[in-house]
Design a protein around this motif. Structure first.
Motif, PDB file in Angstrom:
ATOM      1  N   ALA A  73      44.634  41.397  36.410  1.00  0.00           N
ATOM      2  CA  ALA A  73      44.299  42.857  35.892  1.00  0.00           C
ATOM      3  C   ALA A  73      43.562  43.556  36.819  1.00  0.00           C
ATOM      4  N   ARG A  74      43.125  42.932  37.855  1.00  0.00           N
ATOM      5  CA  ARG A  74      42.166  43.740  38.697  1.00  0.00           C
ATOM      6  C   ARG A  74      42.020  42.923  40.226  1.00  0.00           C
ATOM      7  N   GLY A  75      41.529  43.407  41.141  1.00  0.00           N
ATOM      8  CA  GLY A  75      41.210  42.877  42.506  1.00  0.00           C
ATOM      9  C   GLY A  75      42.670  42.319  43.183  1.00  0.00           C
ATOM     10  N   ILE A  76      42.445  41.060  43.777  1.00  0.00           N
ATOM     11  CA  ILE A  76      43.367  40.401  44.625  1.00  0.00           C
ATOM     12  C   ILE A  76      44.695  40.341  43.892  1.00  0.00           C
ATOM     13  N   GLY A  77      44.639  40.054  42.789  1.00  0.00           N
ATOM     14  CA  GLY A  77      45.722  39.479  42.006  1.00  0.00           C
ATOM     15  C   GLY A  77      46.496  40.727  41.585  1.00  0.00           C
ATOM     16  N   SER A 107      35.489  23.459  44.465  1.00  0.00           N
ATOM     17  CA  SER A 107      36.598  24.120  43.573  1.00  0.00           C
ATOM     18  C   SER A 107      37.642  24.573  44.554  1.00  0.00           C
ATOM     19  N   LYS A 108      37.206  25.111  45.700  1.00  0.00           N
ATOM     20  CA  LYS A 108      38.479  25.606  46.679  1.00  0.00           C
ATOM     21  C   LYS A 108      38.827  24.862  47.716  1.00  0.00           C
ATOM     22  N   ALA A 109      37.797  23.977  47.826  1.00  0.00           N
ATOM     23  CA  ALA A 109      38.253  22.616  48.897  1.00  0.00           C
ATOM     24  C   ALA A 109      39.195  21.884  47.918  1.00  0.00           C
ATOM     25  N   SER A 135      45.788  34.924  28.519  1.00  0.00           N
ATOM     26  CA  SER A 135      45.837  33.681  28.536  1.00  0.00           C
ATOM     27  C   SER A 135      44.628  33.149  29.502  1.00  0.00           C
ATOM     28  N   ASN A 136      44.013  32.144  28.988  1.00  0.00           N
ATOM     29  CA  ASN A 136      43.062  31.353  29.714  1.00  0.00           C
ATOM     30  C   ASN A 136      43.536  30.310  30.664  1.00  0.00           C
ATOM     31  N   ALA A 137      43.585  30.769  32.093  1.00  0.00           N
ATOM     32  CA  ALA A 137      44.242  29.725  32.886  1.00  0.00           C
ATOM     33  C   ALA A 137      43.425  28.156  32.910  1.00  0.00           C
ATOM     34  N   ALA A 138      42.315  28.476  32.256  1.00  0.00           N
ATOM     35  CA  ALA A 138      41.577  27.077  32.414  1.00  0.00           C
ATOM     36  C   ALA A 138      41.684  26.104  31.389  1.00  0.00           C
ATOM     37  N   ASN A 190      48.585  31.023  41.766  1.00  0.00           N
ATOM     38  CA  ASN A 190      47.435  30.913  41.255  1.00  0.00           C
ATOM     39  C   ASN A 190      46.277  31.433  41.982  1.00  0.00           C
ATOM     40  N   ASN A 191      45.874  32.813  41.093  1.00  0.00           N
ATOM     41  CA  ASN A 191      45.118  33.525  41.734  1.00  0.00           C
ATOM     42  C   ASN A 191      43.576  33.290  41.048  1.00  0.00           C
ATOM     43  N   ALA A 192      43.732  33.290  39.818  1.00  0.00           N
ATOM     44  CA  ALA A 192      42.303  33.359  38.885  1.00  0.00           C
ATOM     45  C   ALA A 192      41.342  32.773  39.646  1.00  0.00           C
ATOM     46  N   SER A 235      29.415  25.010  43.803  1.00  0.00           N
ATOM     47  CA  SER A 235      30.625  24.561  42.732  1.00  0.00           C
ATOM     48  C   SER A 235      31.881  25.309  43.472  1.00  0.00           C
ATOM     49  N   TYR A 236      31.675  26.604  43.881  1.00  0.00           N
ATOM     50  CA  TYR A 236      32.859  27.288  44.473  1.00  0.00           C
ATOM     51  C   TYR A 236      33.344  26.685  45.300  1.00  0.00           C
ATOM     52  N   ALA A 237      32.654  26.142  46.342  1.00  0.00           N
ATOM     53  CA  ALA A 237      33.085  25.573  47.621  1.00  0.00           C
ATOM     54  C   ALA A 237      33.892  24.125  47.306  1.00  0.00           C
ATOM     55  N   PRO A 246      40.981  33.207  51.806  1.00  0.00           N
ATOM     56  CA  PRO A 246      40.666  34.734  52.313  1.00  0.00           C
ATOM     57  C   PRO A 246      39.158  34.464  52.638  1.00  0.00           C
ATOM     58  N   GLY A 247      38.743  35.344  53.737  1.00  0.00           N
ATOM     59  CA  GLY A 247      37.125  35.426  53.969  1.00  0.00           C
ATOM     60  C   GLY A 247      36.947  36.273  52.957  1.00  0.00           C
ATOM     61  N   PHE A 248      36.050  37.262  53.287  1.00  0.00           N
ATOM     62  CA  PHE A 248      35.368  38.177  52.367  1.00  0.00           C
ATOM     63  C   PHE A 248      36.052  39.411  52.169  1.00  0.00           C
ATOM     64  N   VAL A 249      36.466  39.698  50.865  1.00  0.00           N
ATOM     65  CA  VAL A 249      37.454  40.871  50.674  1.00  0.00           C
ATOM     66  C   VAL A 249      36.996  41.625  49.685  1.00  0.00           C
ATOM     67  N   GLU A 250      36.900  42.930  49.970  1.00  0.00           N
ATOM     68  CA  GLU A 250      36.465  44.161  49.014  1.00  0.00           C
ATOM     69  C   GLU A 250      36.977  44.015  47.724  1.00  0.00           C
ATOM     70  N   THR A 251      36.418  43.328  46.695  1.00  0.00           N
ATOM     71  CA  THR A 251      36.587  43.295  45.234  1.00  0.00           C
ATOM     72  C   THR A 251      35.403  43.138  44.435  1.00  0.00           C
ATOM     73  N   ASP A 252      35.511  43.302  43.104  1.00  0.00           N
ATOM     74  CA  ASP A 252      34.395  43.338  42.264  1.00  0.00           C
ATOM     75  C   ASP A 252      33.599  42.167  42.529  1.00  0.00           C
TER      76      ASP A 252
HETATM   77  P1  NAI Z   1      37.981  39.383  40.904  1.00  0.00           P
HETATM   78  O1  NAI Z   1      36.787  38.831  40.221  1.00  0.00           O
HETATM   79  O2  NAI Z   1      38.126  40.744  41.199  1.00  0.00           O
HETATM   80  O3  NAI Z   1      39.289  38.932  40.075  1.00  0.00           O
HETATM   81  C1  NAI Z   1      39.464  37.665  39.298  1.00  0.00           C
HETATM   82  C2  NAI Z   1      40.384  37.761  38.303  1.00  0.00           C
HETATM   83  O4  NAI Z   1      40.606  36.394  37.579  1.00  0.00           O
HETATM   84  C3  NAI Z   1      39.990  38.668  37.308  1.00  0.00           C
HETATM   85  O5  NAI Z   1      40.918  39.510  36.975  1.00  0.00           O
HETATM   86  C4  NAI Z   1      39.475  37.942  35.879  1.00  0.00           C
HETATM   87  O6  NAI Z   1      39.666  38.458  34.933  1.00  0.00           O
HETATM   88  C5  NAI Z   1      40.585  36.537  36.285  1.00  0.00           C
HETATM   89  N1  NAI Z   1      40.086  35.463  35.676  1.00  0.00           N
HETATM   90  C6  NAI Z   1      38.808  34.743  35.618  1.00  0.00           C
HETATM   91  N2  NAI Z   1      38.941  33.777  34.891  1.00  0.00           N
HETATM   92  C7  NAI Z   1      40.180  33.567  34.283  1.00  0.00           C
HETATM   93  C8  NAI Z   1      40.687  32.593  33.685  1.00  0.00           C
HETATM   94  N3  NAI Z   1      39.935  31.622  33.153  1.00  0.00           N
HETATM   95  N4  NAI Z   1      42.112  32.614  33.328  1.00  0.00           N
HETATM   96  C9  NAI Z   1      42.583  33.849  33.861  1.00  0.00           C
HETATM   97  N5  NAI Z   1      42.198  34.689  34.498  1.00  0.00           N
HETATM   98  C10 NAI Z   1      40.799  34.653  34.821  1.00  0.00           C
HETATM   99  O7  NAI Z   1      38.024  38.659  42.119  1.00  0.00           O
HETATM  100  P2  NAI Z   1      38.982  38.659  43.297  1.00  0.00           P
HETATM  101  O8  NAI Z   1      38.288  39.001  44.605  1.00  0.00           O
HETATM  102  O9  NAI Z   1      40.315  39.389  42.919  1.00  0.00           O
HETATM  103  O10 NAI Z   1      39.486  37.001  43.649  1.00  0.00           O
HETATM  104  C11 NAI Z   1      40.832  36.521  43.284  1.00  0.00           C
HETATM  105  C12 NAI Z   1      40.904  35.291  43.848  1.00  0.00           C
HETATM  106  O11 NAI Z   1      40.603  35.247  45.210  1.00  0.00           O
HETATM  107  C13 NAI Z   1      39.713  34.283  43.149  1.00  0.00           C
HETATM  108  O12 NAI Z   1      40.385  33.187  43.123  1.00  0.00           O
HETATM  109  C14 NAI Z   1      38.882  34.264  44.267  1.00  0.00           C
HETATM  110  O13 NAI Z   1      37.925  33.083  44.078  1.00  0.00           O
HETATM  111  C15 NAI Z   1      39.809  34.449  45.315  1.00  0.00           C
HETATM  112  N6  NAI Z   1      38.836  34.660  46.657  1.00  0.00           N
HETATM  113  C16 NAI Z   1      38.126  35.978  46.646  1.00  0.00           C
HETATM  114  C17 NAI Z   1      37.518  36.335  47.750  1.00  0.00           C
HETATM  115  C18 NAI Z   1      36.894  37.649  47.985  1.00  0.00           C
HETATM  116  O14 NAI Z   1      35.994  37.890  48.738  1.00  0.00           O
HETATM  117  N7  NAI Z   1      36.914  38.500  47.038  1.00  0.00           N
HETATM  118  C19 NAI Z   1      37.388  35.416  48.951  1.00  0.00           C
HETATM  119  C20 NAI Z   1      38.296  34.309  48.855  1.00  0.00           C
HETATM  120  C21 NAI Z   1      38.926  34.028  47.926  1.00  0.00           C
END
Ligand code: NAI
Length: 251
Positions: free
Chosen positions: A15-19, A161-163, A65-68, A92-94, A157-159, A188-194
């Protein structure tokens, strides 16, 4: 000819960000898109993304749908198969972060991050490999992080999960390569998202940027481009790999 003509892709947490950037990028290249969002507060954004995807000329549908949660992942994949007929690409982006020093981290915070970031990847992948095995084709892309490779104070915890995602990715690549199913991860490194809002605006942002050879945060579209590469036949000889899209932060 577009790179993903006639393909069906699922993307979790789009719904937002990288996804969202990934869903748009794959759709631009002709893929139909089924994506998830998790909370009612995201429903409007999800509906607006469906409109944008349909304007690109592809079939698109949003699923709450909650992917967890294993059973929700199962229903999501079954519903997509009923509606779209197949799944060629699984992203698998969530993900979430609940950063805290270990000394202060609660069991609940730990469990939540592991469930959303790592168990979700198991939940969805376990469902999609069945139709992919039948089709004798498929590509799975898991969103790891540079933090899963390097670790970071306050992010255990984040590290972890990602490892974990990286180990899972390599194992699935080894298990399913002979079935023509590829499985790769992006770090990814640090990406401009929420998710990184606090870093972009923080007082230490300038110091932080000095550590990144390219001198800037990444854009969601740059991660979407990496995803497109792994989703398409451009990467047909890649499996079990981790592509670090991090501006050189890992050097
Ligand atoms: P974000 O917080 O903007 O987006 C995450 C999305 O995942 C949101 O739409 C959220 O609603 C959804 N989400 C959260 N829990 C969920 C669940 N249980 N089931 C389904 N959807 C769920 O974050 P961003 O930055 O877009 O992150 C996307 C992915 O990229 C994440 O896995 C994050 O860990 C990874 N990532 C992000 C980085 C960054 O710098 N922004 C760097 C490295 C990895």
């Amino acid at each position: 000819m577009k790179l993903l003509e006639n393909k069906v892709a699922i993307v979790t947490g789009a719904a937002r960000g990288i996804g969202e950037a990934i869903a748009l990028k794959l759709a631009e290249q002709g893929a139909s898109i089924a994506f998830t969002y998790v909370s009612d507060s995201s429903a409007e954004k999800a509906a607006s993304l469906v409109d944008k995807l349909q304007e690109l000329g592809v079939k698109a549908k949003a699923y709450k749908s909650n992917a967890a949660v294993f059973t929700e992942a199962e229903s999501f994949v079954n519903d997509v198969l009923a509606e779209f007929g197949k799944i060629d690409i699984c992203v698998n982006n969530a993900g979430i972060s609940k950063d805290n020093l270990l000394l202060r981290m609660t069991e609940q915070q730990w469990d939540e991050v592991i469930d959303v970031n790592l168990k979700s990847v198991f939940n969805i992948t376990k469902q999609v490999i069945k139709p992919m095995m039948k089709a004798k084709a498929g590509t799975i892309i898991n969103m790891s992080s540079i933090i899963g490779i390097r670790g970071n104070a306050g992010q255990s915890s984040y590290a972890a999960s990602k490892a974990g995602i990286i180990g899972f990715t390599k194992s699935i690549a080894a298990e399913l390569g002979s079935r023509n199913i590829r499985c790769n991860a992006i770090a990814p490194g640090f990406v401009e998202t929420d998710m990184t809002h606090y870093l972009q605006d923080g007082a230490g942002a300038a110091d932080f940027l000095k550590k990144i050879p390219l001198g800037r945060f990444g854009k969601a579209e740059e991660i979407a481009n990496t995803t497109l590469f792994l989703a398409s036949d451009l990467s047909s000889y890649f499996t079990g790999q981790v592509l670090s899209a991090c501006g050189g932060l890992n050097i």
